[in-house]
Design a protein around this motif. Structure first.
Motif, mmCIF file in Angstrom:
data_model
loop_
_atom_site.group_PDB
_atom_site.id
_atom_site.type_symbol
_atom_site.label_atom_id
_atom_site.label_comp_id
_atom_site.label_asym_id
_atom_site.label_seq_id
_atom_site.Cartn_x
_atom_site.Cartn_y
_atom_site.Cartn_z
ATOM 1 N N ASN A 52 -59.487 2.554 76.784
ATOM 2 C CA ASN A 52 -58.538 3.564 77.177
ATOM 3 C C ASN A 52 -58.649 4.249 75.376
ATOM 4 N N VAL A 55 -66.497 12.004 76.058
ATOM 5 C CA VAL A 55 -65.210 12.178 76.188
ATOM 6 C C VAL A 55 -64.755 12.621 74.711
ATOM 7 N N GLY A 61 -59.176 9.815 75.757
ATOM 8 C CA GLY A 61 -59.455 9.499 77.436
ATOM 9 C C GLY A 61 -59.792 8.561 76.958
ATOM 10 N N SER A 62 -60.454 8.362 78.882
ATOM 11 C CA SER A 62 -60.955 6.732 78.817
ATOM 12 C C SER A 62 -62.142 7.115 79.852
#
Length: 118
Positions: A83, A11, A15-16
């Motif tokens: 997150n 990611v 981002g998450s």
């Protein structure tokens, strides 16, 4: 209890990801659950923990406000919502279980790799 973690991946920073950990056995609701992580050359560190009922949670300072641990006892699953990921969050993430009466985690799942790129 046996634990199976999943949800890791690549990611971008900011981002998450959501990690999941599914437990086997009948007594999931009697276990406190936790997430730990380990990156190359570093010791394993605590990330987040949740009580058997889900009513109490605690976090490492480095992830407070960004990560959320939760559980669904009916599904025998614990989650880690991550997150605002940072490069330094890159690590193998492990879920672990402890009897509610103990502070030590006695049961460990395999790791799931989270890689955060710039």
């Amino acid at each position: 209890v046996q634990l199976q973690a999943s949800g890791g991946g690549l990611v971008q920073a900011g981002g998450s990801l959501r990690l999941s950990c599914v437990a086997s056995g009948r007594a999931f609701s009697t276990y406190g659950m936790g997430w730990f992580r380990q990156s190359p050359g570093k010791e394993r560190e605590f990330v987040a923990g949740i009580s058997s009922s889900g009513g109490d949670t605690n976090y490492a300072d480095s992830v407070k406000g960004r990560f959320t641990i939760s559980r669904e006892n009916a599904k025998k699953t614990v989650y880690l919502q991550m997150n605002s990921l940072k490069n330094e969050d890159t690590a193998d993430y492990y879920c672990a279980a402890r009897l509610a009466s103990r502070r030590q985690y006695d049961y460990w799942g395999q790791g799931t790799l989270v890689t955060v790129s710039s």
